[in-house]
Design an enzyme around this catalytic site. Sequence first.
Site, PDB file in Angstrom:
ATOM      1  N   ASP A 242     -20.752 -62.779  59.681  1.00  0.00           N
ATOM      2  CA  ASP A 242     -21.616 -63.941  59.847  1.00  0.00           C
ATOM      3  C   ASP A 242     -20.888 -65.169  59.294  1.00  0.00           C
ATOM      4  O   ASP A 242     -19.780 -65.084  58.763  1.00  0.00           O
ATOM      5  CB  ASP A 242     -22.995 -63.739  59.229  1.00  0.00           C
ATOM      6  CG  ASP A 242     -23.010 -63.862  57.714  1.00  0.00           C
ATOM      7  OD1 ASP A 242     -21.925 -63.964  57.091  1.00  0.00           O
ATOM      8  OD2 ASP A 242     -24.106 -63.868  57.136  1.00  0.00           O
ATOM      9  N   LEU A 243     -21.525 -66.325  59.444  1.00  0.00           N
ATOM     10  CA  LEU A 243     -20.889 -67.597  59.122  1.00  0.00           C
ATOM     11  C   LEU A 243     -21.412 -68.131  57.793  1.00  0.00           C
ATOM     12  O   LEU A 243     -22.618 -68.373  57.654  1.00  0.00           O
ATOM     13  CB  LEU A 243     -21.150 -68.610  60.245  1.00  0.00           C
ATOM     14  CG  LEU A 243     -20.739 -68.157  61.651  1.00  0.00           C
ATOM     15  CD1 LEU A 243     -21.074 -69.229  62.670  1.00  0.00           C
ATOM     16  CD2 LEU A 243     -19.253 -67.804  61.702  1.00  0.00           C
ATOM     17  N   ASP A 285     -26.494 -66.452  63.261  1.00  0.00           N
ATOM     18  CA  ASP A 285     -25.058 -66.713  63.072  1.00  0.00           C
ATOM     19  C   ASP A 285     -24.300 -65.429  62.775  1.00  0.00           C
ATOM     20  O   ASP A 285     -23.257 -65.437  62.135  1.00  0.00           O
ATOM     21  CB  ASP A 285     -24.856 -67.733  61.947  1.00  0.00           C
ATOM     22  CG  ASP A 285     -25.362 -67.224  60.607  1.00  0.00           C
ATOM     23  OD1 ASP A 285     -26.214 -66.313  60.597  1.00  0.00           O
ATOM     24  OD2 ASP A 285     -24.912 -67.719  59.559  1.00  0.00           O
TER      25      ASP A 285
END
Length: 377
Positions: A242-243, A285
């Site tokens: 994920d970000l 995300d």
Amino acid sequence: MKPTDLTLNEQLRITTRELSKRKKAFNISEKSIQTLLEAKPIILAELDDIINDFYKELLNVEGVPEIIGDAESLHRLGNHVKFYIRTLLGGTYDMDYIQSRLRIGMVHKRIGVSPKLYFAAYKIFNKLIRSRLLTLGNTSSCESCLDRTDALENIILFDLALVSDTFILGLVNELNRSKEELEEYAHELERTVAIRTKQLAEQASRDGLTGLYNQRTFFDHLELEISRSHRRGDTFSICYFDLDNFKKANDTHGHKYGDEILINVATAMKQVLRKEDIAARYGGDEFCILFPDTQSGECRTICERLIEDFSKINSMNIVTMSIGLAEFSPETGLDADTLIKMADKAMYSSKKNPGHYITQYSDVVITSPDDEYDPTA
């Protein structure tokens, strides 16, 4: 074979033998032909009056004036009918004669003359010529007049049968063309539906923003890969990431900027991944990648290139990737859910480190029983 490859005689299978049969059926013998030749001078002497009377009556039939159209066409048709009468009484009824009669019928069919109007015209024509033969012929011999009218009627019916054949042929050809068009339309519709169905299925399997596979489709591919791995004894890996700082970037610069970041991630993935790799937006995300026939060490190398390409797209971007890797081999007996959880735990381990970071599940530091996965449990 196309209709244009055959004569009308050939299309209707009228051979010399068939011609003989038709002549016999309509009693067109040498005697009747001689009778017609004797009647010919009587008819030709009255030809102009016959034509004038013919069209005077014919133009009173509903629909005929509209088909003829104008005075010039009427005059031209009159000349054609004169020629038709001369050949009708010519005494030569061979294959060329048959072809000319069939062509007459085909022309009338093409210009829109219905069988009803054509038969009505023949009735008028037959009546007018019969009346001339009866009133102008040899009145001393009623039997001779009747022979001439019978011979005339036979040849007119002979012609009418040929014309009817061309009308039927035209209808059959139209039916075949309609059938071919309908079949082509059906095939085209099937192709269109198949393409559209494929497009809809593809759309249903994709994330609308990034164009990557969605979570459900990724999970389907993962289960298929597990089955293949068991059959072939192959090892494969998955990547879950994920970000970091995505929410901050989204809140600071707006949702459009956040969407651009997600699209940049997808772009970087498409640049570095192989054709056989399966990339998906797992949600929000979060992203997943399936690497068939790939060990986690090779997987790490590809993920390093992913980070590099993503960073190049926007060097000012504060968002980084926390990546977790998990490896599957047939002897572990893992299922899809467990494998994703392992990659997810590796990803959370990466989050403990600043910036872009990659962690393999085998390197995860176990700090609680919940962190540990026991494949034998």
